[in-house]
Design a protein around this motif. Structure first.
Motif, PDB file in Angstrom:
ATOM      1  N   VAL A 129       0.823  -1.205  -0.165  1.00 24.98           N
ATOM      2  CA  VAL A 129      -0.026  -0.007   0.023  1.00 24.98           C
ATOM      3  C   VAL A 129       0.891   1.281  -0.041  1.00 24.98           C
ATOM      4  O   VAL A 129       1.959   1.416   0.415  1.00 24.98           O
ATOM      5  CB  VAL A 129      -1.194   0.051   1.172  1.00 24.98           C
ATOM      6  CG1 VAL A 129      -1.997  -1.207   1.338  1.00 24.98           C
ATOM      7  CG2 VAL A 129      -0.005   0.094   2.399  1.00 24.98           C
ATOM      8  N   TYR A 130       0.346   2.476  -0.263  1.00 28.04           N
ATOM      9  CA  TYR A 130       0.864   3.572  -0.124  1.00 28.04           C
ATOM     10  C   TYR A 130      -0.150   4.580   0.394  1.00 28.04           C
ATOM     11  O   TYR A 130      -1.297   4.400   0.286  1.00 28.04           O
ATOM     12  CB  TYR A 130       1.475   4.278  -1.502  1.00 28.04           C
ATOM     13  CG  TYR A 130       0.201   4.558  -2.613  1.00 28.04           C
ATOM     14  CD1 TYR A 130      -0.207   5.728  -2.550  1.00 28.04           C
ATOM     15  CD2 TYR A 130      -0.208   3.661  -3.546  1.00 28.04           C
ATOM     16  CE1 TYR A 130      -1.173   6.316  -3.623  1.00 28.04           C
ATOM     17  CE2 TYR A 130      -1.297   4.086  -4.315  1.00 28.04           C
ATOM     18  CZ  TYR A 130      -1.665   5.425  -4.327  1.00 28.04           C
ATOM     19  OH  TYR A 130      -2.623   5.718  -5.245  1.00 28.04           O
ATOM     20  N   ILE A 131       0.375   6.073   0.571  1.00 28.46           N
ATOM     21  CA  ILE A 131      -0.525   6.880   1.069  1.00 28.46           C
ATOM     22  C   ILE A 131      -1.106   7.761  -0.046  1.00 28.46           C
ATOM     23  O   ILE A 131      -0.402   8.223  -0.670  1.00 28.46           O
ATOM     24  CB  ILE A 131       0.268   7.900   2.090  1.00 28.46           C
ATOM     25  CG1 ILE A 131       0.694   7.061   3.392  1.00 28.46           C
ATOM     26  CG2 ILE A 131      -0.755   8.740   2.724  1.00 28.46           C
ATOM     27  CD1 ILE A 131      -0.441   6.499   4.114  1.00 28.46           C
ATOM     28  N   GLN A 164     -10.887   1.275  -8.880  1.00 28.37           N
ATOM     29  CA  GLN A 164     -11.589   0.346  -8.188  1.00 28.37           C
ATOM     30  C   GLN A 164     -11.542   0.531  -6.599  1.00 28.37           C
ATOM     31  O   GLN A 164     -11.009   1.630  -6.118  1.00 28.37           O
ATOM     32  CB  GLN A 164     -10.647  -0.924  -8.294  1.00 28.37           C
ATOM     33  CG  GLN A 164     -10.409  -1.627  -9.492  1.00 28.37           C
ATOM     34  CD  GLN A 164      -9.784  -2.972  -9.341  1.00 28.37           C
ATOM     35  OE1 GLN A 164      -8.485  -2.945  -9.140  1.00 28.37           O
ATOM     36  NE2 GLN A 164     -10.497  -4.148  -9.694  1.00 28.37           N
ATOM     37  N   MET A 165     -12.464  -0.098  -5.923  1.00 27.44           N
ATOM     38  CA  MET A 165     -12.608   0.277  -4.616  1.00 27.44           C
ATOM     39  C   MET A 165     -11.629  -0.692  -3.625  1.00 27.44           C
ATOM     40  O   MET A 165     -11.945  -1.449  -3.036  1.00 27.44           O
ATOM     41  CB  MET A 165     -14.232  -0.078  -4.054  1.00 27.44           C
ATOM     42  CG  MET A 165     -15.464   0.769  -4.797  1.00 27.44           C
ATOM     43  SD  MET A 165     -16.685   0.169  -4.056  1.00 27.44           S
ATOM     44  CE  MET A 165     -17.829   1.351  -5.117  1.00 27.44           C
ATOM     45  N   ARG A 166     -10.273  -0.344  -3.776  1.00 30.73           N
ATOM     46  CA  ARG A 166      -9.310  -0.825  -3.154  1.00 30.73           C
ATOM     47  C   ARG A 166      -8.387   0.101  -2.242  1.00 30.73           C
ATOM     48  O   ARG A 166      -7.184  -0.028  -2.323  1.00 30.73           O
ATOM     49  CB  ARG A 166      -8.335  -1.636  -4.107  1.00 30.73           C
ATOM     50  CG  ARG A 166      -7.611  -2.715  -3.578  1.00 30.73           C
ATOM     51  CD  ARG A 166      -7.052  -3.683  -4.670  1.00 30.73           C
ATOM     52  NE  ARG A 166      -6.282  -4.806  -4.139  1.00 30.73           N
ATOM     53  CZ  ARG A 166      -5.523  -5.743  -4.779  1.00 30.73           C
ATOM     54  NH1 ARG A 166      -5.489  -5.803  -6.149  1.00 30.73           N
ATOM     55  NH2 ARG A 166      -4.821  -6.634  -4.014  1.00 30.73           N
ATOM     56  N   THR A 167      -9.195   0.517  -1.501  1.00 32.72           N
ATOM     57  CA  THR A 167      -8.511   1.919  -0.367  1.00 32.72           C
ATOM     58  C   THR A 167      -9.430   1.802   0.827  1.00 32.72           C
ATOM     59  O   THR A 167     -10.476   1.530   0.872  1.00 32.72           O
ATOM     60  CB  THR A 167      -8.714   3.242  -1.195  1.00 32.72           C
ATOM     61  OG1 THR A 167      -8.489   3.136  -2.538  1.00 32.72           O
ATOM     62  CG2 THR A 167      -8.175   4.176  -0.537  1.00 32.72           C
ATOM     63  N   ASP A 246     -14.255   1.360   4.986  1.00 34.08           N
ATOM     64  CA  ASP A 246     -14.138   1.289   3.404  1.00 34.08           C
ATOM     65  C   ASP A 246     -14.295   2.318   2.677  1.00 34.08           C
ATOM     66  O   ASP A 246     -15.108   3.283   3.047  1.00 34.08           O
ATOM     67  CB  ASP A 246     -15.007   0.143   3.155  1.00 34.08           C
ATOM     68  CG  ASP A 246     -15.283  -0.029   1.461  1.00 34.08           C
ATOM     69  OD1 ASP A 246     -14.102  -0.924   1.313  1.00 34.08           O
ATOM     70  OD2 ASP A 246     -15.930   0.621   0.933  1.00 34.08           O
ATOM     71  N   CYS A 247     -13.749   2.758   1.518  1.00 36.70           N
ATOM     72  CA  CYS A 247     -13.518   3.864   0.650  1.00 36.70           C
ATOM     73  C   CYS A 247     -15.071   4.358   0.177  1.00 36.70           C
ATOM     74  O   CYS A 247     -15.323   5.336  -0.017  1.00 36.70           O
ATOM     75  CB  CYS A 247     -12.593   3.765  -0.243  1.00 36.70           C
ATOM     76  SG  CYS A 247     -13.112   2.431  -1.495  1.00 36.70           S
ATOM     77  N   ASN A 248     -15.929   3.212   0.205  1.00 38.21           N
ATOM     78  CA  ASN A 248     -17.135   3.697  -0.358  1.00 38.21           C
ATOM     79  C   ASN A 248     -18.262   3.623   0.644  1.00 38.21           C
ATOM     80  O   ASN A 248     -19.526   3.900   0.450  1.00 38.21           O
ATOM     81  CB  ASN A 248     -17.576   2.446  -1.330  1.00 38.21           C
ATOM     82  CG  ASN A 248     -19.114   2.803  -2.041  1.00 38.21           C
ATOM     83  OD1 ASN A 248     -19.162   3.936  -2.728  1.00 38.21           O
ATOM     84  ND2 ASN A 248     -20.032   1.920  -2.168  1.00 38.21           N
ATOM     85  N   ALA A 249     -17.867   3.645   1.798  1.00 35.38           N
ATOM     86  CA  ALA A 249     -18.928   3.855   2.907  1.00 35.38           C
ATOM     87  C   ALA A 249     -19.437   5.265   3.109  1.00 35.38           C
ATOM     88  O   ALA A 249     -18.575   6.096   2.878  1.00 35.38           O
ATOM     89  CB  ALA A 249     -18.440   3.315   4.189  1.00 35.38           C
ATOM     90  N   ASN A 270      -4.097   3.135  -0.194  1.00 34.15           N
ATOM     91  CA  ASN A 270      -4.547   2.814  -1.700  1.00 34.15           C
ATOM     92  C   ASN A 270      -3.606   1.491  -1.869  1.00 34.15           C
ATOM     93  O   ASN A 270      -2.437   1.456  -1.608  1.00 34.15           O
ATOM     94  CB  ASN A 270      -4.448   3.921  -2.536  1.00 34.15           C
ATOM     95  CG  ASN A 270      -5.110   3.385  -3.595  1.00 34.15           C
ATOM     96  OD1 ASN A 270      -5.952   2.574  -3.859  1.00 34.15           O
ATOM     97  ND2 ASN A 270      -4.672   3.579  -4.926  1.00 34.15           N
ATOM     98  N   SER A 271      -4.086   0.632  -2.666  1.00 30.85           N
ATOM     99  CA  SER A 271      -3.142  -0.584  -2.923  1.00 30.85           C
ATOM    100  C   SER A 271      -2.446  -0.116  -4.269  1.00 30.85           C
ATOM    101  O   SER A 271      -2.829   0.757  -4.955  1.00 30.85           O
ATOM    102  CB  SER A 271      -4.337  -1.874  -3.406  1.00 30.85           C
ATOM    103  OG  SER A 271      -3.345  -2.550  -4.389  1.00 30.85           O
ATOM    104  N   VAL A 272      -1.164  -0.516  -4.329  1.00 26.25           N
ATOM    105  CA  VAL A 272      -0.450  -0.289  -5.358  1.00 26.25           C
ATOM    106  C   VAL A 272      -0.875  -0.757  -6.566  1.00 26.25           C
ATOM    107  O   VAL A 272      -0.412  -0.217  -7.649  1.00 26.25           O
ATOM    108  CB  VAL A 272       0.982  -0.712  -5.052  1.00 26.25           C
ATOM    109  CG1 VAL A 272       1.638  -0.145  -3.657  1.00 26.25           C
ATOM    110  CG2 VAL A 272       1.257  -2.157  -5.041  1.00 26.25           C
ATOM    111  N   ALA A 273      -2.005  -1.578  -6.448  1.00 20.79           N
ATOM    112  CA  ALA A 273      -2.297  -2.300  -7.815  1.00 20.79           C
ATOM    113  C   ALA A 273      -3.689  -1.347  -8.454  1.00 20.79           C
ATOM    114  O   ALA A 273      -4.245  -2.032  -9.138  1.00 20.79           O
ATOM    115  CB  ALA A 273      -2.860  -3.529  -7.372  1.00 20.79           C
ATOM    116  N   ASN A 274      -3.860  -0.401  -7.588  1.00 17.57           N
ATOM    117  CA  ASN A 274      -4.909   0.394  -7.973  1.00 17.57           C
ATOM    118  C   ASN A 274      -4.638   2.078  -8.144  1.00 17.57           C
ATOM    119  O   ASN A 274      -5.065   3.138  -7.692  1.00 17.57           O
ATOM    120  CB  ASN A 274      -5.988   0.568  -6.591  1.00 17.57           C
ATOM    121  CG  ASN A 274      -7.019   1.032  -7.118  1.00 17.57           C
ATOM    122  OD1 ASN A 274      -7.869   1.048  -8.066  1.00 17.57           O
ATOM    123  ND2 ASN A 274      -8.017   1.694  -5.897  1.00 17.57           N
TER     124      ASN A 274
END
Length: 299
Positions: A129-131, A164-167, A246-249, A270-274
């Protein structure tokens, strides 16, 4: 001359003519079940079901004392007040938020890279993850304004280009958080449905939205429907406690008209894949101090 490749279809359309409801297409917990980490399996189950999870005493009393002293130093620093990363309260003209605080302060930088936080974020997001964003939020007593209901992902998708919602976010209390002093309110289960908001995004919308949300604001009708279906819960706790969400709450907070201040540090992993792409529903990117572009893993 070859044409540029077409952008993939947007899974979460927003900022159109009308509001739109879209079923979530992404996992809530991305790691494989049984992945070791600080969270117990039952805690991850609660997080997946409700979209948030409170953790008592995430940081120690001594650490809270150090963090509070650093927060007080930052919000009274005349030089920082002139920095674009400092956001002032519309009524009192006092600093209410400082963005990119993990780069402004060595104390908060250590917190952002602490394994107690980073390992939990990795466990939820299933990757390094990163900030994406960091800030301190200050709500002094007697009139500090709240922040209206919203989904962070709606903004981060529309204006920052997160696909994506990966945060995941964590808000750590640096003062006691009561139901009466403007504590965070969350609608449990609202993270399962994406609410695409109506209305185009003005250029440089961030300059206004950081003080008062406008674009990306759900309608009264939609919020009533979500509240009736999901209910509303408060995050309350002593200094040092935290809530992961969660990021979408859907969440928000009210004004603080009590004598009791409410201060929190807010970190978004956040995911480094996002990695962020071009904004999905805004004319320009927000500045990097609000939405990081450097996806170097932290921790």
């Amino acid at each position: 001359m070859a044409s540029a490749p077409a952008r993939p279809l947007d899974s979460y359309p927003t900022r159109g003519v009308e509001e739109a409801l879209v079923d979530r297409k992404d996992p809530v917990v991305w790691s494989v079940p049984g992945t070791p980490g600080p969270f117990w399996p039952r805690e991850l189950e609660d997080y997946e079901r409700k979209g948030f999870l409170a953790v008592d005493a995430l940081v120690t009393p001594d650490e809270v004392t150090e963090l509070r002293a650093e927060l007080d130093r930052l919000v009274t620093d005349p030089a920082l007040r002139e920095d674009e990363r400092a956001i002032v309260e519309p009524r009192s003209r006092e600093i209410r938020s400082v963005f990119e605080v993990h780069k402004v302060s060595e104390v908060f930088a250590r917190l952002a890279a602490d394994p107690r936080l980073v390992d939990r974020a990795r466990q939820i997001l299933g990757s390094d993850v990163y900030i994406h964003q960091s800030r301190i939020n200050v709500k002094p007593g007697f009139g500090a304004s709240g922040f209206y209901w919203h989904s962070d992902f709606e903004t981060w998708h529309a204006e920052d280009g997160l696909p994506q919602m990966r945060t995941v976010s964590v808000s750590i209390a640096l003062t006691p958080n009561y139901t009466t002093n403007g504590s965070l309110m969350i609608m449990p289960g609202s993270h399962r449905t994406f609410l695409g908001c109506a209305g185009a995004t003005p250029k440089d919308n961030y300059k206004k939205s950081l003080q008062m949300q406008d674009a990306g604001t759900p309608s009264h009708k939609a919020l009533t429907a979500f509240a009736e279906a999901c209910g509303i819960e408060h995050f309350t706790g002593e200094a040092g406690s935290a809530v992961w969400f969660d990021c979408n709450a859907l969440h928000g907070s009210g004004d603080n008209i009590t004598p009791y201040p409410r201060s929190n540090v807010f970190l978004v992993f956040n995911s480094v894949a996002n990695a962020p792409e071009l904004p999905f529903a805004a004319p320009v990117r927000r500045p990097s101090f609000i939405a990081a572009r450097d996806i170097t893993p932290i921790g």
